[in-house]
Scaffold this active site. Structure first.
Site, short mmCIF file in Angstrom:
data_model
loop_
_atom_site.label_atom_id
_atom_site.label_comp_id
_atom_site.label_asym_id
_atom_site.label_seq_id
_atom_site.Cartn_x
_atom_site.Cartn_y
_atom_site.Cartn_z
N GLY A 1 0.83 -1.21 0.00
CA GLY A 1 0.00 0.00 0.00
C GLY A 1 0.86 1.25 0.00
O GLY A 1 0.60 2.21 -0.72
N ALA A 2 1.91 1.22 0.83
CA ALA A 2 2.79 2.37 0.96
C ALA A 2 4.05 1.94 1.70
O ALA A 2 4.08 0.87 2.30
CB ALA A 2 2.09 3.48 1.73
N GLU B 1 7.17 3.63 4.28
CA GLU B 1 7.48 4.80 5.10
C GLU B 1 8.92 5.31 5.00
O GLU B 1 9.42 5.88 5.96
CB GLU B 1 7.18 4.47 6.56
CG GLU B 1 8.14 3.45 7.22
CD GLU B 1 7.66 2.01 7.17
OE1 GLU B 1 6.85 1.69 6.29
OE2 GLU B 1 8.11 1.21 8.00
N ASN B 2 9.59 5.15 3.85
CA ASN B 2 10.97 5.66 3.71
C ASN B 2 11.10 7.01 4.41
O ASN B 2 10.24 7.88 4.27
CB ASN B 2 11.32 5.86 2.24
CG ASN B 2 11.00 4.65 1.41
OD1 ASN B 2 11.44 3.56 1.72
ND2 ASN B 2 10.19 4.83 0.38
N GLU C 1 1.82 6.02 7.60
CA GLU C 1 3.21 6.18 7.15
C GLU C 1 3.92 7.30 7.91
O GLU C 1 5.11 7.20 8.21
CB GLU C 1 3.25 6.46 5.64
CG GLU C 1 2.59 5.37 4.78
CD GLU C 1 3.05 3.97 5.12
OE1 GLU C 1 4.23 3.79 5.47
OE2 GLU C 1 2.22 3.04 5.06
N HIS D 1 5.12 6.23 11.30
CA HIS D 1 6.39 5.49 11.23
C HIS D 1 7.60 6.42 11.27
O HIS D 1 8.69 6.00 11.64
CB HIS D 1 6.46 4.69 9.93
CG HIS D 1 5.80 3.34 9.98
ND1 HIS D 1 6.00 2.45 11.01
CD2 HIS D 1 4.97 2.72 9.11
CE1 HIS D 1 5.30 1.34 10.76
NE2 HIS D 1 4.67 1.49 9.61
N GLU E 1 4.26 -2.30 13.03
CA GLU E 1 3.07 -2.18 12.18
C GLU E 1 1.80 -2.03 13.01
O GLU E 1 0.93 -1.22 12.67
CB GLU E 1 2.95 -3.40 11.26
CG GLU E 1 4.03 -3.45 10.20
CD GLU E 1 4.18 -2.14 9.44
OE1 GLU E 1 3.18 -1.44 9.24
OE2 GLU E 1 5.31 -1.80 9.07
ZN LIG Z 1 3.53 0.31 8.28
#
Ligand SMILES: [Zn+2]
Length: 707
Positions: free
Chosen positions: A338-339, A341-342, A375, A378, A397
């Protein structure tokens, strides 16, 4: 975020994974000597130490006798050398789908060794492209052998001499392919003016930074990153940090990014392509941008608004400012989850970031808000404070998921997102009620096990038990203890127990014992409640959907309301069976509209079964709309699950459903209708002779809503 969860239908994995004696392939480069495949099996002779100030101590002698074989088949890299700073330069060729790179790593050698071992996979490292320069020695050491152990995804670099302790610089040049596997450094295809184009994108979690550059690819090896990209002039080049300088040289430009704070490799990101963006700033001047395909930037406005608000909220919630100078969020056409979090450069699947006011469904808007908040959470919980190892991924998570609902609920209270949270927890409840379930906290030995171990149970139940803990400890104590934890472990790594310790310290409650019963044990209980002589009698049994009784026992955080929501009682129920004398219970019991609801707002990961008297009181409270929407949802959900497991009569459930005839909340009503339909389907098979009555019941129930 690891949002794309495969639901396992059968064959749950075994968790006692014994090391299988896999055949290991190796690619070996011979440097400064002629290829001699038998050499590594010979006992190496002691080298002449080239540093007179390092006397041959026993440790040095041992180091000299180490062989490359020591490093094969290991789950983790050896700890004798650690990276401090990476100077990484990448030159992607978007047309040929290849890249060239070089990395210069400041390494701290902490114990005598002739080896440096780093992760690398799918990269070509040529002989002569590796060297090590001990700081201050003026020397450049060339390795005698560089072995690429393919199975272990490591490069074993052997030097002739024992490396001096302290700092040195390891330099490696390499080449790779921009793959189409959506991991490592990969290409994604997009369209610009009717023409197909390639962009270069990274996706490193959990262990694919090694496919882009040789590195210590484990979350606890945090280091500073200084990234430089050489790209075509017309493209936009992005990384974790802002650009400090761009130099144009003909058709290409060199883009220099600011040095990052220390961070883990799985959070490094690089993107090169053609994009538009919209930008806004937080009150303290952090630039927030949403990058989209050219011409689509208007669709990024909603996510941008949410991101700015969320960064402000989380700064307050975690009591630490957002650690980086900018936050870029970008929609990628080809994206595996889905995504992701860089740090400072979050990547999203397009549907998780873009919202088109004219064409998108309302549900999309909620998804964007929740995913963006997840995100951004995170950035603190995961990026600033990072799990020490993948064993703690469930917490990373679970926490981000829980707190993303907290943010969405704050910004959009009208969405009732906590009821959607309950709906999503249903998957966790369902899977965890099977005898073949597994605990959410399981030791991860090798990074390969991550996908095998983490599934919907880990994520859904993970988020749900964090919510349960927060509700039990109270919002303020939870937030303060969390802020203390973030402060204590900022720019460092932590284990699950470190968070429990901080919460235990802040609350005085036995958080570790409490949480271990939920995270290290599979399943969950059903708490049966009786009222007898003014006392509350509780009993817990493991809930299994098969109807059989499991042996599990939990430390259950009980929350309870009696006749009103103004006073909430809380206590821990540890035993199999216990009586509780509750203040106010006797007076409350005298009231005509007496009711009692355990698991207030359904924040706990357990089910409740009431005796007949209490159930009928509760049904009345549903009917008269005294209960909160979450509790109306919960009473129905528990009764349905208990009925399906053969623990309550069907007639009790039908009677309860009838109490929802005045329901106004969409999600609750939808649940009542779905429940009715599934009963109907079940009866069509099990008791077809009763279908006529059931049909009449359904019509009576649904008719008013259709009008
Ligand atoms: Zn996550």
């Amino acid at each position: 975020c690891r949002a794309s969860i495969k639901l396992r239908k059968t064959a749950l994995p075994h968790y006692n994974i014994s090391p299988s004696p896999k055949k290991r392939k190796a690619k070996r480069f011979w440097l400064n000597s002629s290829p001699n495949p038998s050499a590594s099996s010979e006992r190496p002779t002691l080298p002449n130490l080239s540093f007179p100030h390092t006397p041959p101590t026993p440790a040095v002698t041992m180091a000299a006798e180490q062989s490359a074989e020591h490093f094969r088949g290991q789950a983790r890299l050896p700890g004798f050398a650690a990276p401090r700073r990476y100077d990484l330069r990448l030159t992607p060729d978007l047309a040929a789908c290849t890249f060239a790179g070089s990395v210069s790593v400041s390494v701290d050698v902490a114990a005598p060794t002739r080896f440096l071992v780093v992760n690398a996979a799918d990269l070509d490292v040529s002989p002569g492209d590796v060297h090590f320069a001990p700081k201050g020695s003026g020397q450049v050491l060339l390795p005698v052998e560089v072995t690429s152990a393919l199975e272990d995804e490591i490069l074993i670099i052997r030097f002739n001499e024992v490396l001096p302790l302290g700092e040195g610089t390891l330099v490696i040049a390499f080449q790779g392919t921009l793959n189409d596997k959506m991991k490592g450094f990969y290409r994604s295809v997009y369209e610009l003016n009717g023409e197909k184009k390639n962009m270069a994108v990274t996706q490193f979690e959990p262990a694919d930074a090694r496919r882009c550059f040789p590195c210590w690819d484990e979350p606890s090896f945090k280091a500073v990153f200084k990234i430089t990209l050489e790209v075509p002039c017309e493209t936009v080049a992005l990384s974790n940090m802002p650009v400090v300088e761009e130099k144009v040289n003909g058709p290409t430009k060199t883009v220099y990014f600011q040095e990052s704070p220390i961070m883990s490799t799985y959070l490094v990101a690089v993107i090169v392509g053609m994009f538009d963006y919209v930008e806004a700033f937080t009150a303290d001047g952090t630039s927030v941008r949403v990058y989209t395909q050219v011409g689509k930037s208007a669709q990024g406005k909603f996510a941008l608004e949410v991101a700015v608000k969320t960064l402000i909220l989380f700064k307050e919630y975690f009591a630490v400012p957002y650690p980086l100078p900018k936050m870029d969020m970008i929609a990628i056409p080809d994206f595996a989850s889905g995504a992701m979090e860089n740090y400072g450069l979050v990547t999203y699947r397009e549907t998780a970031l873009l919202f088109d006011e004219r064409h998108s469904a309302a549900a999309n808007k909620q998804r964007v808000a929740v995913v963006v908040a997840h995100e951004l959470a995170h950035q603190w919980f995961g990026n600033l404070v990072t799990m020490e190892w993948w064993t703690h991924l469930w917490l990373n998570e679970g926490f981000a998921t829980w707190v993303s609902y907290l943010a969405a609920d704050r910004f959009f209270p009208e969405w009732n997102v906590w009821i959607q949270f309950l709906e999503e927890s249903t998957t966790g409840f369902r899977l965890d009620a099977l005898a073949g379930s597994h605990p959410i906290e399981v030791d991860v030995n090798h990074v390969d096990e991550i996908d095998e171990i983490f599934d919907a149970i880990s994520y859904r139940k993970g988020a749900a038990v964090i919510r349960m803990l927060q509700s039990y400890l109270g919002a303020e104590i939870f937030q303060k203890s969390l802020a203390a934890y973030i402060k204590r472990f900022a720019y460092s790594n932590a284990k699950t127990e470190d968070l429990w310790a901080a919460l235990e310290e802040g609350s005085g409650e036995p958080v570790k014992t409490l949480m271990h019963s939920w995270t290290k044990q599979q399943g969950y209980p059903v708490v049966s409640v009786k009222l007898k002589d003014g006392k509350l009698e509780l009993e817990q049994t493991q809930f299994l959907s098969s109807g059989s009784e499991g042996v599990g026992q939990w430390v259950v955080p009980i929350t309870l309301c009696c006749c009103s929501y103004s006073v909430q009682q809380k206590f821990l129920f540890r035993g199999k069976q216990d009586d509780f004398n509750l203040s106010g219970l006797v007076e409350c019991q005298k009231k005509d509209d007496f009711w009692i609801k355990l698991n207030v707002d359904q924040t706990g990961f357990y089910r409740v079964s009431y005796d007949e008297e209490l159930a009928s009181r509760l049904r009345h409270a549903v009917e008269t709309n005294i209960l909160s929407a979450a509790d109306r949802y919960g009473v129905l959900d528990d009764t349905y699950a208990l009925c399906m497991a053969g623990k309550q009569k069907l007639v009790t459930l039908l009677h309860l459903i009838a109490a929802y005839k005045n329901e106004t909340e969409y999600t609750v009503l939808a649940h009542a209708i779905n429940t009715s339909l599934s009963i109907y389907e079940m009866m069509a098979v099990a008791a077809p002779e009763e279908l006529v009555n059931m049909k009449k019941f359904l019509i009576d129930f649904l008719e008013p809503f259709a009008q």
